[in-house]
Design a protein around this motif. Structure first.
Motif, PDB file in Angstrom:
ATOM      1  N   LEU A   1      16.427  -0.343  39.557  1.00  0.00           N
ATOM      2  CA  LEU A   1      17.316  -0.444  40.709  1.00  0.00           C
ATOM      3  C   LEU A   1      17.150   0.775  41.611  1.00  0.00           C
ATOM      4  CD1 LEU A   1      19.722  -2.058  41.979  1.00  0.00           C
ATOM      5  CD2 LEU A   1      21.183  -0.430  40.769  1.00  0.00           C
ATOM      6  N   GLY A   2      17.065   1.964  41.005  1.00  0.00           N
ATOM      7  CA  GLY A   2      16.862   3.188  41.778  1.00  0.00           C
ATOM      8  C   GLY A   2      15.553   3.162  42.544  1.00  0.00           C
ATOM      9  N   ALA A   3      14.495   2.702  41.887  1.00  0.00           N
ATOM     10  CA  ALA A   3      13.190   2.612  42.544  1.00  0.00           C
ATOM     11  C   ALA A   3      13.251   1.643  43.718  1.00  0.00           C
ATOM     12  CB  ALA A   3      12.117   2.180  41.552  1.00  0.00           C
ATOM     13  N   ALA A   4      13.895   0.503  43.509  1.00  0.00           N
ATOM     14  CA  ALA A   4      14.010  -0.491  44.578  1.00  0.00           C
ATOM     15  C   ALA A   4      14.835   0.051  45.741  1.00  0.00           C
ATOM     16  CB  ALA A   4      14.632  -1.776  44.036  1.00  0.00           C
ATOM     17  N   HIS A   5      15.935   0.715  45.435  1.00  0.00           N
ATOM     18  CA  HIS A   5      16.796   1.243  46.497  1.00  0.00           C
ATOM     19  C   HIS A   5      16.074   2.350  47.277  1.00  0.00           C
ATOM     20  CE1 HIS A   5      21.162   2.549  47.660  1.00  0.00           C
ATOM     21  NE2 HIS A   5      20.481   2.100  48.684  1.00  0.00           N
ATOM     22  N   ALA A   6      15.420   3.264  46.560  1.00  0.00           N
ATOM     23  CA  ALA A   6      14.685   4.346  47.230  1.00  0.00           C
ATOM     24  C   ALA A   6      13.581   3.784  48.121  1.00  0.00           C
ATOM     25  CB  ALA A   6      14.107   5.321  46.203  1.00  0.00           C
ATOM     26  N   ALA A   7      12.869   2.786  47.629  1.00  0.00           N
ATOM     27  CA  ALA A   7      11.779   2.188  48.405  1.00  0.00           C
ATOM     28  C   ALA A   7      12.307   1.494  49.653  1.00  0.00           C
ATOM     29  CB  ALA A   7      10.990   1.206  47.535  1.00  0.00           C
ATOM     30  N   CYS A   8      13.374   0.732  49.506  1.00  0.00           N
ATOM     31  CA  CYS A   8      13.955   0.002  50.634  1.00  0.00           C
ATOM     32  C   CYS A   8      14.502   0.981  51.673  1.00  0.00           C
ATOM     33  CB  CYS A   8      15.057  -0.917  50.121  1.00  0.00           C
ATOM     34  SG  CYS A   8      15.785  -1.966  51.385  1.00  0.00           S
ATOM     35  N   PHE A   9      15.272   1.967  51.217  1.00  0.00           N
ATOM     36  CA  PHE A   9      15.852   2.952  52.128  1.00  0.00           C
ATOM     37  C   PHE A   9      14.766   3.731  52.868  1.00  0.00           C
ATOM     38  CE2 PHE A   9      16.832   7.484  52.567  1.00  0.00           C
ATOM     39  CZ  PHE A   9      17.716   7.409  53.633  1.00  0.00           C
ATOM     40  N   THR A  10      13.720   4.133  52.160  1.00  0.00           N
ATOM     41  CA  THR A  10      12.627   4.896  52.772  1.00  0.00           C
ATOM     42  C   THR A  10      11.965   4.092  53.881  1.00  0.00           C
ATOM     43  OG1 THR A  10      12.260   6.134  50.743  1.00  0.00           O
ATOM     44  CG2 THR A  10      10.442   6.075  52.313  1.00  0.00           C
ATOM     45  N   MET A  11      11.727   2.830  53.622  1.00  0.00           N
ATOM     46  CA  MET A  11      11.112   1.979  54.634  1.00  0.00           C
ATOM     47  C   MET A  11      12.055   1.775  55.822  1.00  0.00           C
ATOM     48  SD  MET A  11       9.353  -1.765  54.129  1.00  0.00           S
ATOM     49  CE  MET A  11       7.949  -1.148  53.221  1.00  0.00           C
ATOM     50  N   ALA A  12      13.342   1.570  55.543  1.00  0.00           N
ATOM     51  CA  ALA A  12      14.323   1.411  56.621  1.00  0.00           C
ATOM     52  C   ALA A  12      14.385   2.681  57.471  1.00  0.00           C
ATOM     53  CB  ALA A  12      15.702   1.088  56.039  1.00  0.00           C
TER      54      ALA A  12
ATOM     55  N   ALA B   1      16.287   8.394  44.084  1.00  0.00           N
ATOM     56  CA  ALA B   1      17.568   7.726  43.870  1.00  0.00           C
ATOM     57  C   ALA B   1      17.982   7.962  42.419  1.00  0.00           C
ATOM     58  CB  ALA B   1      17.452   6.232  44.138  1.00  0.00           C
ATOM     59  N   LYS B   2      19.160   8.524  42.242  1.00  0.00           N
ATOM     60  CA  LYS B   2      19.731   8.709  40.909  1.00  0.00           C
ATOM     61  C   LYS B   2      20.836   7.673  40.744  1.00  0.00           C
ATOM     62  CE  LYS B   2      18.939  13.655  40.417  1.00  0.00           C
ATOM     63  NZ  LYS B   2      19.568  14.972  40.182  1.00  0.00           N
ATOM     64  N   VAL B   3      20.680   6.810  39.752  1.00  0.00           N
ATOM     65  CA  VAL B   3      21.633   5.740  39.496  1.00  0.00           C
ATOM     66  C   VAL B   3      22.404   6.096  38.233  1.00  0.00           C
ATOM     67  CG1 VAL B   3      21.882   3.277  38.985  1.00  0.00           C
ATOM     68  CG2 VAL B   3      20.110   4.047  40.585  1.00  0.00           C
ATOM     69  N   ARG B   4      23.731   6.171  38.352  1.00  0.00           N
ATOM     70  CA  ARG B   4      24.546   6.565  37.200  1.00  0.00           C
ATOM     71  C   ARG B   4      25.231   5.343  36.598  1.00  0.00           C
ATOM     72  NH1 ARG B   4      29.157  11.030  37.854  1.00  0.00           N
ATOM     73  NH2 ARG B   4      30.287   9.279  38.774  1.00  0.00           N
ATOM     74  N   LEU B   5      24.996   5.163  35.308  1.00  0.00           N
ATOM     75  CA  LEU B   5      25.625   4.100  34.517  1.00  0.00           C
ATOM     76  C   LEU B   5      26.681   4.763  33.644  1.00  0.00           C
ATOM     77  CD1 LEU B   5      25.448   1.047  33.648  1.00  0.00           C
ATOM     78  CD2 LEU B   5      23.984   1.846  31.782  1.00  0.00           C
ATOM     79  N   THR B   6      27.923   4.322  33.759  1.00  0.00           N
ATOM     80  CA  THR B   6      28.998   4.905  32.959  1.00  0.00           C
ATOM     81  C   THR B   6      29.734   3.810  32.209  1.00  0.00           C
ATOM     82  OG1 THR B   6      30.565   4.797  34.792  1.00  0.00           O
ATOM     83  CG2 THR B   6      29.357   6.843  34.538  1.00  0.00           C
TER      84      THR B   6
ATOM     85  N   ILE C   1      25.251   5.977  43.134  1.00  0.00           N
ATOM     86  CA  ILE C   1      23.825   6.105  43.462  1.00  0.00           C
ATOM     87  C   ILE C   1      23.731   7.268  44.437  1.00  0.00           C
ATOM     88  CG2 ILE C   1      21.781   5.051  44.501  1.00  0.00           C
ATOM     89  CD1 ILE C   1      23.014   2.306  43.737  1.00  0.00           C
ATOM     90  N   ALA C   2      22.917   8.260  44.079  1.00  0.00           N
ATOM     91  CA  ALA C   2      22.735   9.432  44.936  1.00  0.00           C
ATOM     92  C   ALA C   2      21.313   9.395  45.487  1.00  0.00           C
ATOM     93  CB  ALA C   2      22.971  10.712  44.142  1.00  0.00           C
ATOM     94  N   LEU C   3      21.210   9.175  46.787  1.00  0.00           N
ATOM     95  CA  LEU C   3      19.914   9.193  47.464  1.00  0.00           C
ATOM     96  C   LEU C   3      19.649  10.593  47.986  1.00  0.00           C
ATOM     97  CD1 LEU C   3      20.287   5.932  49.588  1.00  0.00           C
ATOM     98  CD2 LEU C   3      18.852   6.222  47.554  1.00  0.00           C
TER      99      LEU C   3
ATOM    100  N   ALA D   1      23.236  -4.873  49.572  1.00  0.00           N
ATOM    101  CA  ALA D   1      23.376  -5.648  48.338  1.00  0.00           C
ATOM    102  C   ALA D   1      24.158  -4.881  47.275  1.00  0.00           C
ATOM    103  CB  ALA D   1      21.996  -6.032  47.795  1.00  0.00           C
ATOM    104  N   LEU D   2      24.105  -3.565  47.345  1.00  0.00           N
ATOM    105  CA  LEU D   2      24.779  -2.719  46.358  1.00  0.00           C
ATOM    106  C   LEU D   2      26.147  -2.243  46.843  1.00  0.00           C
ATOM    107  CD1 LEU D   2      21.621  -0.700  45.337  1.00  0.00           C
ATOM    108  CD2 LEU D   2      22.835  -2.391  43.943  1.00  0.00           C
ATOM    109  N   ALA D   3      26.722  -2.918  47.804  1.00  0.00           N
ATOM    110  CA  ALA D   3      27.993  -2.494  48.406  1.00  0.00           C
ATOM    111  C   ALA D   3      29.127  -2.373  47.392  1.00  0.00           C
ATOM    112  CB  ALA D   3      28.374  -3.447  49.532  1.00  0.00           C
ATOM    113  N   SER D   4      29.027  -3.009  46.257  1.00  0.00           N
ATOM    114  CA  SER D   4      30.096  -2.912  45.259  1.00  0.00           C
ATOM    115  C   SER D   4      30.037  -1.607  44.463  1.00  0.00           C
ATOM    116  CB  SER D   4      30.039  -4.094  44.292  1.00  0.00           C
ATOM    117  OG  SER D   4      28.852  -4.035  43.513  1.00  0.00           O
ATOM    118  N   VAL D   5      28.953  -0.842  44.604  1.00  0.00           N
ATOM    119  CA  VAL D   5      28.872   0.463  43.945  1.00  0.00           C
ATOM    120  C   VAL D   5      29.862   1.384  44.668  1.00  0.00           C
ATOM    121  CG1 VAL D   5      27.387   2.443  43.417  1.00  0.00           C
ATOM    122  CG2 VAL D   5      26.471   0.119  43.251  1.00  0.00           C
ATOM    123  N   PRO D   6      30.812   1.974  43.925  1.00  0.00           N
ATOM    124  CA  PRO D   6      31.860   2.767  44.576  1.00  0.00           C
ATOM    125  C   PRO D   6      31.355   3.946  45.401  1.00  0.00           C
ATOM    126  CG  PRO D   6      32.430   2.353  42.282  1.00  0.00           C
ATOM    127  CD  PRO D   6      31.034   1.863  42.491  1.00  0.00           C
ATOM    128  N   GLU D   7      30.252   4.542  45.000  1.00  0.00           N
ATOM    129  CA  GLU D   7      29.789   5.740  45.706  1.00  0.00           C
ATOM    130  C   GLU D   7      28.268   5.699  45.884  1.00  0.00           C
ATOM    131  OE1 GLU D   7      29.852  10.594  45.081  1.00  0.00           O
ATOM    132  OE2 GLU D   7      30.753   9.305  43.572  1.00  0.00           O
TER     133      GLU D   7
END
Length: 151
Positions: free
Chosen positions: A52-63, A82-87, A98-100, A130-136
């Motif tokens: 998920l982090g790889a996909a988000h970083a790739a998408c954001f970078t292209m955007a 992208a650092k994705v935290r699972l708790t 998710i910290a970009l 798509a990840l809008a439900s991630v609180p931060e």
């Protein structure tokens, strides 16, 4: 419109089970994952959060690159992490952050405009949406200034 495919094959149950991830492009082909690579930091396989982090970083970078170009500042070099935290919350697990982190060289741009474009790209990136439900979802954007050419 475009549609991409990924497949997972899983054998076994829970902690003892092992899976294999494959993608349409064969970038991943029967790539292993399981409990240890997800929760115990084993490096012999992948995990959903890393992907998920790889996909988000790739998408954001292209955007970001497209947004810079549209604003008249073609990007030279972009690096994104992208650092994705699972708790754990009760008996369940959630992705709560998710910290970009973006570092980029964009000739001719000032830092204020750079920050505006980075925030816009974060908002407009399809994966961010798509990840809008991630609180931060945070962004640290650093404009890399080029040093003068050597004489």
């Amino acid at each position: 419109m475009t549609e991409k495919t990924a497949n997972v094959h899983w054998e076994g149950s829970g902690k003892a089970g092992l899976g294999q991830i494959s993608t349409q492009t064969a970038a991943l082909k029967a790539y292993p994952y399981g409990f240890a690579s997800r929760f115990e930091d084993e490096r012999k396989g992948s995990n959903p959060e890393e992907l998920l982090g790889a996909a988000h970083a790739a998408c954001f970078t292209m955007a970001f690159s497209f947004a810079c170009e549209k604003a008249g500042f073609p990007s030279a070099v972009i690096d994104t992490q992208a650092k994705v935290r699972l708790t754990q919350q009760g008996d369940a697990f959630v992705i709560d952050r998710i910290a970009l982190s973006l570092t980029a060289s964009v000739p001719g741009i000032n830092d204020a405009r750079f920050q505006e474009i980075a925030e816009q790209a974060k908002r407009d990136c399809p994966l961010s949406k798509a990840l809008a439900s991630v609180p931060e979802i945070t962004l640290r954007a650093t404009l890399q200034t080029s040093k003068g050419a050597a004489s």
